[in-house]
Design an enzyme around this catalytic site. Sequence first.
Site, PDB file in Angstrom:
ATOM      1  CG  PHE A 107     -22.798 -30.719 -17.461  1.00 22.97           C
ATOM      2  CD1 PHE A 107     -22.711 -29.746 -16.480  1.00 22.97           C
ATOM      3  CD2 PHE A 107     -23.552 -31.856 -17.200  1.00 22.97           C
ATOM      4  CE1 PHE A 107     -23.362 -29.891 -15.266  1.00 22.97           C
ATOM      5  CE2 PHE A 107     -24.214 -32.007 -15.987  1.00 22.97           C
ATOM      6  CZ  PHE A 107     -24.120 -31.026 -15.023  1.00 22.97           C
ATOM      7  CB  THR A 137     -28.015 -31.764 -16.527  1.00 22.23           C
ATOM      8  OG1 THR A 137     -29.109 -31.579 -15.624  1.00 22.23           O
ATOM      9  CG2 THR A 137     -27.361 -30.411 -16.779  1.00 22.23           C
TER      10      THR A 137
END
Length: 278
Positions: free
Chosen positions: A174, A172
């Site tokens: 960010f 992921t």
Amino acid sequence: MSKKIAFQGELGAYSHEACVDNFPEYESLPCRTFEEVINAVNNKDAELAMLPVENSTYGRVADIHRLLPSSDLHIVDEAFTRVRISLMALPGTTLSDIKKVRAHMVLLPQAAAFLNKHGIKPEAAADSAGAAAELKDSGDRTSGVLASEIAAQIYGLDVLARNVEDHGHNTTRFLVMSRDEDLSPRGDTGMMTSFIFRVRNLPAALYKAMGGFATNGVNMTKLESYMVGGHFTATQFYADIEGHPEDENVKRALDELSYFTSEITILGTYPRAKERDS
């Protein structure tokens, strides 16, 4: 008082892990929603926000693209967190005791092979870290939770198996956001610039707008479109490029972009993460 970084989710969520890994000197502040994360920074309850923008398996986090233009925050950094899934249970429980596991519905398919091998039934939960918190007080030794290992540490659970995900690439990305803009060139990995724009209602406007980046040798790493206000005719674009707005080639590309757009907003300029090369 210590500085704070806000994130969406419970303590032990992957967003919390991203905060701890990248800003260990900050106190992590959990929030229920992405809107609350943004408000926490704008209201000065936190100095930074850690917001997931995309995942290598599931694509973009749509809510973030919707919220960024009106957030009044600026991107000052980016962070990449590998989604490593651990199976955890109450202390003293063994893997053979586990009959079912709870986790966010996104995590369960990622550990399908492991669960099938051990005959464990998957059960969807609203939040993986929240499921870990619930298991702590349940007394149930036949149930486990799939979550980040930091959740086991926080809620006093034993990790029965690590890295149970089927594929080892799930990551992921960010965005780290602040009230204060930082346009200074920094770091030794190069710079990234993120911006949003709307093209004018002209034939081939998007094609022409993108041409300036190609002719000036600017690498565009992401281009996403999304509707504004639910209208099919109001389309906004989010883009990430390598470079700084003061770089001559980037400046020329943005100048050319302006001829074919009705609106351009720079969301932030920040160091290029080293994970982009791995």
